[in-house]
Enzyme design. Structure first.
Site, PDB file in Angstrom:
ATOM      1  N   LYS A 118       0.838  -1.192   0.000  1.00 27.90           N
ATOM      2  CA  LYS A 118       0.000   0.000   0.000  1.00 27.90           C
ATOM      3  C   LYS A 118       0.876   1.245   0.000  1.00 27.90           C
ATOM      4  O   LYS A 118       1.809   1.356   0.783  1.00 27.90           O
ATOM      5  CB  LYS A 118      -0.895  -0.013   1.246  1.00 27.90           C
ATOM      6  N   TYR A 162      -4.059   1.205  18.211  1.00 29.95           N
ATOM      7  CA  TYR A 162      -3.910  -0.071  18.922  1.00 29.95           C
ATOM      8  C   TYR A 162      -3.704   0.123  20.423  1.00 29.95           C
ATOM      9  O   TYR A 162      -3.915  -0.806  21.196  1.00 29.95           O
ATOM     10  CB  TYR A 162      -2.763  -0.885  18.312  1.00 29.95           C
TER      11      TYR A 162
END
Length: 269
Positions: A151, A251
């Protein structure tokens, strides 16, 4: 689409942007493109996107597609500040426990299926990153996996354990792939996205886990488990291939290591 291709946008981005633009131009099919203004974009937002209860992500895709189209193809500036961008919702990533991951991987008896899902979790891979791998990308002597042109057209390296290397060797002995690390039923063809999704669905069913688990949950779980084991957030950002640390910081909101140590004031009552 030709312009996006020449700029090396990914096929998925080209499809997303072109379909978003098509929707907008069909909405104004009675109007000349040269006559379209910022006001028309705002009307489209209110009369089409909001009225049809379309998602915030779709609204953002429309804004990005229009900005590119008018600036590059029409050579006409759309003032983006006047176009309403939706406020992004704060959605936490879905994470599985280590016990659930182990269960998902151990119920599979097919070597290829088990190796694919194990590698996604063990290295925090995106689905397409796994399917693009070749055996040349595995540097067993250095215990590294090279992920090429992922990506954002970025290369990165991630560590692989002896356990995964041994699993890959056993897999190679059984399947002997020629071009891609994981090939489909026909030689020299990549394993398909859809088949990989079916592998996960099968493992979830066999493991009797009643959650809508997707392949990306394995990547989220990898990042969260690294954080809980004490890995620095900066390293996790590099391992996941995130351009911004803000993307990785999400996270910290799902890691339970610190939260579980907090004592509720209710316990002192």
């Amino acid at each position: 689409m030709q312009w996006l291709s020449s700029k090396r946008y990914s096929p998925s981005t080209i499809k997303t942007y072109s379909e978003a633009l098509k929707s907008f131009l069909i909405f104004y099919r009675e109007k000349q493109i040269a006559e379209i203004t910022n006001e028309d974009v705002i009307i489209y937002n209110n009369e089409f996107i909001l009225k049809n209860n379309l998602s915030a992500s779709y609204q953002n895709q429309i804004v990005n597609a229009l900005k590119l189209f008018f600036k590059t193809i029409q050579d006409k500036q759309i003032i983006i500040d006047t176009i309403h961008r939706p406020k992004r919702g704060k959605i936490l990533p879905n994470v599985l426990s280590k016990e659930e991951i182990k269960l998902i991987l151990t119920v599979l008896t097919n070597t290829k299926h088990k190796t694919m899902l194990s590698l996604i979790y063990a290295c925090g891979l995106r689905r397409n990153e796994l399917l693009q791998l070749t055996f040349e990308d595995i540097q067993a002597d250095r215990k590294l996996l090279v992920i090429k042109q992922s990506k954002g057209k970025k290369d990165r390296i991630v560590p692989i354990s002896d356990k995964i290397i041994e699993m890959l060797r056993d897999y190679y002995k059984e399947y002997s792939p020629k071009k891609w690390l994981f090939e489909g039923q026909r030689e020299n063809t990549k394993y398909s996205d859809r088949s990989l999704e079916e592998v996960l669905k099968k493992s979830i069913r066999l493991a009797q886990i009643n959650k809508p688990v997707s392949l990306h949950w394995l990547r989220h779980s990898y990042a969260t488990h690294l954080l809980e084991s004490g890995t620095d957030l900066r390293y996790i950002q590099e391992l996941l291939g995130h351009s911004s640390s803000k993307t990785t910081e999400i996270y910290t909101h799902v890691s339970t290591k610190s939260i579980q140590n907090i004592k509720s004031p209710f316990d002192d009552l």
